[in-house]
Design a protein around this motif. Structure first.
Motif, mmCIF file in Angstrom:
data_model
loop_
_atom_site.group_PDB
_atom_site.id
_atom_site.type_symbol
_atom_site.label_atom_id
_atom_site.label_comp_id
_atom_site.label_asym_id
_atom_site.label_seq_id
_atom_site.Cartn_x
_atom_site.Cartn_y
_atom_site.Cartn_z
ATOM 1 N N PHE A 17 25.709 -31.001 16.333
ATOM 2 C CA PHE A 17 25.681 -31.499 16.386
ATOM 3 C C PHE A 17 26.643 -33.018 17.441
ATOM 4 O O PHE A 17 27.706 -31.969 17.955
ATOM 5 N N THR A 20 28.461 -30.314 20.125
ATOM 6 C CA THR A 20 28.926 -29.417 19.611
ATOM 7 C C THR A 20 27.183 -28.774 19.147
ATOM 8 O O THR A 20 26.133 -28.943 18.617
ATOM 9 N N ALA A 22 26.113 -26.331 17.440
ATOM 10 C CA ALA A 22 25.941 -25.346 16.530
ATOM 11 C C ALA A 22 24.998 -24.157 16.379
ATOM 12 O O ALA A 22 25.786 -23.424 15.989
ATOM 13 N N PRO A 41 32.506 -14.520 14.046
ATOM 14 C CA PRO A 41 33.298 -15.553 14.413
ATOM 15 C C PRO A 41 33.196 -16.610 13.268
ATOM 16 O O PRO A 41 32.132 -17.414 13.241
ATOM 17 N N GLY A 43 33.172 -20.397 12.779
ATOM 18 C CA GLY A 43 32.009 -21.483 13.840
ATOM 19 C C GLY A 43 30.978 -20.798 14.699
ATOM 20 O O GLY A 43 31.269 -21.774 15.851
ATOM 21 N N GLY A 45 28.592 -20.420 13.468
ATOM 22 C CA GLY A 45 27.018 -21.239 13.306
ATOM 23 C C GLY A 45 26.134 -21.168 12.319
ATOM 24 O O GLY A 45 24.784 -20.453 11.995
ATOM 25 N N LYS A 46 26.378 -19.805 11.786
ATOM 26 C CA LYS A 46 25.650 -19.054 10.704
ATOM 27 C C LYS A 46 25.034 -19.810 8.938
ATOM 28 O O LYS A 46 23.906 -19.821 8.476
ATOM 29 N N THR A 47 26.793 -20.473 8.872
ATOM 30 C CA THR A 47 26.039 -21.975 7.799
ATOM 31 C C THR A 47 24.963 -22.444 8.393
ATOM 32 O O THR A 47 23.890 -23.601 7.173
ATOM 33 N N HIS A 196 32.198 -12.089 6.623
ATOM 34 C CA HIS A 196 32.937 -12.048 7.584
ATOM 35 C C HIS A 196 33.999 -10.197 7.416
ATOM 36 O O HIS A 196 33.907 -9.832 8.165
ATOM 37 N N GLN A 318 34.031 -23.123 19.324
ATOM 38 C CA GLN A 318 33.918 -23.601 19.708
ATOM 39 C C GLN A 318 34.422 -25.235 18.911
ATOM 40 O O GLN A 318 34.508 -25.326 18.035
HETATM 41 N N1 LIG Z 1 27.896 -31.643 10.036
HETATM 42 C C1 LIG Z 1 28.667 -31.458 10.777
HETATM 43 N N2 LIG Z 1 28.822 -32.490 11.625
HETATM 44 C C2 LIG Z 1 29.453 -31.583 13.023
HETATM 45 N N3 LIG Z 1 29.932 -30.531 13.200
HETATM 46 C C3 LIG Z 1 29.472 -29.732 12.294
HETATM 47 C C4 LIG Z 1 28.795 -29.934 11.637
HETATM 48 N N4 LIG Z 1 28.652 -29.007 10.776
HETATM 49 C C5 LIG Z 1 28.498 -27.569 11.706
HETATM 50 N N5 LIG Z 1 29.387 -28.114 12.343
HETATM 51 C C6 LIG Z 1 29.946 -27.370 13.378
HETATM 52 O O1 LIG Z 1 29.029 -26.522 13.973
HETATM 53 C C7 LIG Z 1 29.499 -25.090 14.260
HETATM 54 C C8 LIG Z 1 29.395 -23.919 13.526
HETATM 55 O O2 LIG Z 1 29.557 -24.198 11.535
HETATM 56 P P1 LIG Z 1 29.059 -23.897 10.926
HETATM 57 O O3 LIG Z 1 29.575 -24.515 9.759
HETATM 58 O O4 LIG Z 1 26.903 -23.389 10.796
HETATM 59 O O5 LIG Z 1 29.608 -21.823 11.105
HETATM 60 P P2 LIG Z 1 29.767 -20.612 10.287
HETATM 61 O O6 LIG Z 1 29.611 -19.862 10.923
HETATM 62 O O7 LIG Z 1 29.411 -20.738 9.007
HETATM 63 O O8 LIG Z 1 31.406 -20.370 10.864
HETATM 64 P P3 LIG Z 1 32.027 -19.694 8.695
HETATM 65 O O9 LIG Z 1 32.466 -18.315 8.832
HETATM 66 O O10 LIG Z 1 33.527 -20.398 9.962
HETATM 67 O O11 LIG Z 1 31.937 -20.175 7.719
HETATM 68 C C9 LIG Z 1 30.928 -25.504 14.429
HETATM 69 O O12 LIG Z 1 31.312 -25.394 14.771
HETATM 70 C C10 LIG Z 1 31.131 -26.877 13.417
HETATM 71 O O13 LIG Z 1 32.085 -27.190 14.406
#
Ligand SMILES: Nc1ncnc2c1ncn2[C@@H]1O[C@H](COP(=O)(O)OP(=O)(O)OP(=O)(O)O)[C@@H](O)[C@H]1O
Ligand SMILES: [Mg+2]
Lengths: 318, 562
Positions: A17, A20, A22, A41, A43, A45-47, A196, A318
């Motif tokens: 993104f 970033t 991700a 942790p 952010g 990148g799991k989601t 988590h 990040q």
């Molecule tokens: N639509 C988006 N636009 C910009 N940045 C994004 C977007 N979606 C995710 N990110 C960025 O991508 C990175 C990974 O996000 P993600 O949601 O995948 O984390 P996660 O592992 O699921 O975290 P959590 O445990 O908090 O749910 C983050 O830094 C987030 O800010």
């Protein structure tokens, strides 16, 4: 494809993104009928990777496969065999639980008795049957989670992608969820789950992957990750010592030892990573007693997933 | 005692058998309802259930009834004793019509707009989009629920409409016609609103867009009311059903309506389709069909009007506008074909060249627009020649046609086409340049055309007005880049202008030049070749085929290839 038994496969997946990163070059596979735990942790990148797998987002580069079908080229075929439970619940106003599930059953082209059976089974499985006539937008967080899981299961998918399914559940519901997931795996479903709460994952997963800043840092069977034999860097034990008297001095004394890493004091307890075999452990204990420390207990602990997690990740955001 | 008990027994037996037939009929009805219900669009089912419980729907419905009732009382009071003698139905009808027009032209279309937007806000759209529902089903489900609401509002006001009929002064066909157009307008507004809601995902733009949509819908509502009031004020209380042109006009209007509706419908569905799918071919086929239908109608009018030359001009100008707009949007497509879209490309070179216009891509879109316009020129010239030949044999007289006049009109149309080719080609070049920095979108392509047009028309005009020597001249050759001024000037007196030969030469050359510059990139897109389905996809297709048709005979192979 790695082989025909690989139900989920990430192949050099990138998702950026802007600046970033991700997801930054993730590759791994999940076998049929197993549960894969995705830990990392906030952010990490799991989601993002799960959304790509669920065909909701497009990778910047690379591809992911579900049952051999690309999520980029054949999302329609992927959708038939994948159930996705996002980390939010999308509910409709003025729709009750049964209608909600019925709607999604229809959306997956289930008809007649088959549809009714699917709705009943899912409500039964998730324990929603008592709430069948409640409006969906008035459900509690835990109930929403169940609804969301039920929705993901309605078309009897072979692959399940669950994004933090345990968030907001009470302890009993957590145990129930764990059992549900084990049930599903026993039925031959492949599950990708992120969480988590690591103790939970270690009990339900066959394999885990640790991700941070979009990169996969470690993948392996839970046992292998907890007792790494081959990797020298990880062949360290977690030791815990309880002392009577001055812990601070003991910690300093320990820190001077070359075999010891990351000593942490917690009240009368000191824990640290120890790089040595059983004989060296005994030597360490003798040395401590010789140095006049009053050791109350001394022992190595089985390394938990949390320990691995703390070791592997660096807590970078990040 | 025994006798009476016997009769009772017989009675019950009788009623039992009637019960059975009733039951059987009832069961049959129930079963067919379930059968039908299963095949209904899931979104329609869900939204109907939702609507029946929603407050907004109840309030609108209640208000509609209330207003209808108030107007009935007010109207009857105003008309007074005249109600027994005069034919005052039309006045009452206009009131009811306006009352009905509000939910139909404002509430239902806005609901259709909100339908998709709110799914995105509640994040249910994600969940919906990964089900087995196809985008077309999503759009038609939303559209279906719009139609259902229309039907309910209509049925609420229908007793009032019956009342107006009994008052006399308005005939049945007129009532039907007004309601019919109202429903058409409502459906068109809903469809357009839905397309708009798919255009942007960002919240800010959605808010801006919703303001525009409400504004537009209110204008539409106001226009509908004005039209109704005006047409009844002029005493036109009955539609001319005996008039041939009434029916022809309606048929033409309906052709246009249906084809544009299909276009907007498919465009909305394409917006919801996943990125790697072919989102273009279906739309382009509709464009071609639309073009053919339009050509057909124009030819028919030309024949019935005995070769009126102006028809050729109208034909070419409308076609030029159509291809300019559609071509402008098509140049915003992504140039890279996905592997998925490549699976269905024609295999032979000939097929690729001739069907190129149907496959996604900005270059092929440009080709399609150019081909469409060229076909217009060919059609117009051919019609002219045919008319000459037929006329000279005396088979059919095109009395109104003069060959020289017609040629002038076709030349004007041709100049218009040259402009379209030039502007679309320039847009294509610009977008190829933009592609180095960011991914071009359809919206960007549209804006590029607007910008080009503004520059092309504005700059020469400013120059002309700032030069003392030219300030008072009406048209000068400085205006060649300006399609609007040039075409208006040429069409204005419909005669032969002295600038014509020069314009023809310059614009033809320019169009040719721009077209040729674009040829390499177009050719690159045409060169895309079919890729095989991935093995896994082929496997599943074979499995599905087997399920459908039973095991397949092994295909016969030639003895020479192994
Ligand atoms: N639509 C988006 N636009 C910009 N940045 C994004 C977007 N979606 C995710 N990110 C960025 O991508 C990175 C990974 O996000 P993600 O949601 O995948 O984390 P996660 O592992 O699921 O975290 P959590 O445990 O908090 O749910 C983050 O830094 C987030 O800010
Ligand atoms: Mg997350």
């Amino acid at each position: 494809m790695i082989d025909s038994n690989t139900m989920i496969e990430f192949r050099g997946l990138f998702r950026h993104f802007g600046q970033t990163k991700a997801v930054d070059g993730v590759s791994f596979g999940v076998e049929r009928g197993t549960v894969f735990g995705f830990i990392g942790p906030n952010g990490a990148g799991k989601t993002t990777s799960m959304r790509i797998l669920a065909t909701l987002d497009q990778p910047t580069a690379g591809d992911a496969f579900v049952d051999g079908f690309s999520v980029v080229e054949d999302p329609d075929r992927v959708r038939h065999r994948l159930g996705f439970m996002p980390d939010y619940t999308g509910t409709y106003p003025n729709v009750n639980v049964r209608e909600y599930l019925d709607f999604f059953a229809r959306a997956y082209h289930l008809r007649g008795a088959k549809r009714e059976r699917a709705v009943e089974e899912v409500m039964d499985f998730t324990g929603l049957d008592v709430l069948a006539d409640k409006p969906t937008d008035g459900l509690s967080k835990g109930m929403r989670q169940r609804l969301c899981l039920g929705r993901a299961l309605i078309h009897d998918p072979t692959v399940l992608v669950l994004d933090e399914p345990a968030a907001g559940l009470d302890p009993r519901a957590r145990i129930e969820l764990r059992e549900m997931i084990r049930d599903l795996a026993a039925k031959g479903k492949t599950v990708l789950i992120s969480s988590h709460i690591l103790t939970e994952l270690s009990e339900v997963c066959d394999t885990v992957g640790i991700i941070e800043q979009g990169r996969l840092l470690a993948v392996g069977a839970v046992d292998a990750i907890q007792h790494p034999r081959h990797k020298a860097r990880q062949a360290k034990k977690v030791m815990e010592i309880r002392l009577i008297g001055d812990t601070q001095a003991a910690a300093e004394w320990l820190a001077a030892n070359a075999q010891i890493e990351k000593p942490q004091t917690d009240g009368q307890k000191i824990s640290f990573l120890f790089d040595g075999d059983r004989q060296q452990q005994a030597d360490l204990l003798r040395a401590m007693i010789m140095a006049d420390f009053q050791v109350e207990s001394f022992g190595s602990r089985r390394q938990s997933l949390e320990d691995v997690f703390m070791q592997v990740t660096e807590g970078l955001v990040q | 005692m025994s006798e009476s008990s016997e009769t009772i027994a017989i009675e019950t037996a009788k009623s039992g058998s009637t019960m059975n037939t009733f039951q059987r009929i009832w069961e049959f009805i129930e079963r067919s309802l379930v059968w039908g219900g299963d095949r209904l669009n899931p979104i329609l089912v869900k939204e109907t259930r939702q609507a029946l419980k929603s407050r907004q729907f109840m309030v609108t419905f209640g208000l509609l009834l209330f207003c209808g009732w108030i107007w009935s009382i007010l109207g009857v009071a105003m008309i007074g004793p005249d109600i027994h003698y005069g034919a005052r139905g039309a006045e009452m009808f206009v009131g009811y019509y306006c009352i009905l027009a509000f939910p139909l032209l404002v509430i239902v279309p806005f609901g259709a707009f909100r339908g998709l937007t709110s799914e995105k806000e509640d994040r249910t759209y994600d969940l919906l989009s990964i089900t087995a529902l196809r985008p077309r089903q999503i759009v038609s489900g939303k559209l279906g629920s719009a139609f259902l609401q229309m039907a309910i509002y209509l049925s609420a006001i229908s007793p009032c409409l019956g009342f107006t009929y009994m008052l006399r002064g308005i005939d049945f066909p007129t009532i039907i016609a007004f309601l019919f157009y109202l429903i058409l307008a409502s459906a068109a507004f809903s469809m357009i609103a839905m397309l708009l809601s798919t255009l942007t995902g960002s919240k800010h733009w959605q808010i801006v867009l919703s303001v525009f949509v409400i504004g537009g819908l209110l204008c539409g509502f106001w226009a509908a009311c004005v039209i109704a009031v005006e047409s009844f004020d002029r005493g036109g209380t009955s539609i001319p059903i005996d008039d041939k042109w009434f029916w022809i006009g309606n048929a033409m209007f309906l052709t246009a309506y249906v084809s544009y509706f299909a276009l907007v419908f498919l465009a909305a569905a394409a917006q919801l389709t996943f990125a790697s799918d072919n989102r273009s071919t279906r739309l382009r086929i509709v464009m071609i069909v639309q073009h053919a239908l339009f050509t057909g109608w124009m030819a028919w009018i030309w024949l019935t009007e005995h070769g009126e030359e102006e028809i050729a001009l109208v034909y070419m100008i409308l076609a030029g506008l159509q291809w300019y707009i559609l071509g402008g949007l098509m140049t915003g497509e992504t140039p890279e074909l996905s592997n998925r879209a490549k699976r269905n490309l024609p295999q032979s070179l000939l097929g690729r060249v001739f069907l190129a216009g149907l496959y996604p891509g900005p270059g092929t879109g440009y080709m399609l627009a150019v081909t469409g316009m060229l076909s217009c020129v060919v059609m117009a010239v051919a019609a002219l020649l045919v008319a000459e030949v037929i006329g000279s044999f005396g088979i059919y007289q095109f009395q109104r046609m003069s060959f020289d006049e017609a040629i002038k009109y076709i030349a004007i149309g041709y100049i218009g086409f040259c402009y379209v080719i030039i502007y679309l080609g320039l847009g294509l070049l610009l977008l190829r340049f933009v592609k180095r920095f960011t991914r071009p979108t359809i919206l960007m392509a549209g804006l590029t055309q607007v910008a080009l047009l503004m520059i092309g028309c504005g700059v020469p005009m400013v120059i002309q007005f700032s030069l003392v020597s030219l300030r008072n001249a009406r048209y000068s050759l400085l205006q060649i880049p300006s399609p609007i001024w040039t075409l208006v000037y040429l069409i204005d007196r419909r005669g032969w202008r002295s600038e014509m030969p020069l314009l023809l030469i310059v614009l033809s050359l320019a169009a040719m030049f721009i077209f040729l510059i674009n040829v390499p990139s177009v050719a690159r897109q045409v060169q895309a070749i079919r890729v095989a389905k991935p093995k896994r996809v082929a496997e599943e297709d074979a499995q599905l085929d087997e399920l459908k048709h039973g095991p397949q005979q092994p295909a016969r192979t030639s003895p020479w290839d192994d």
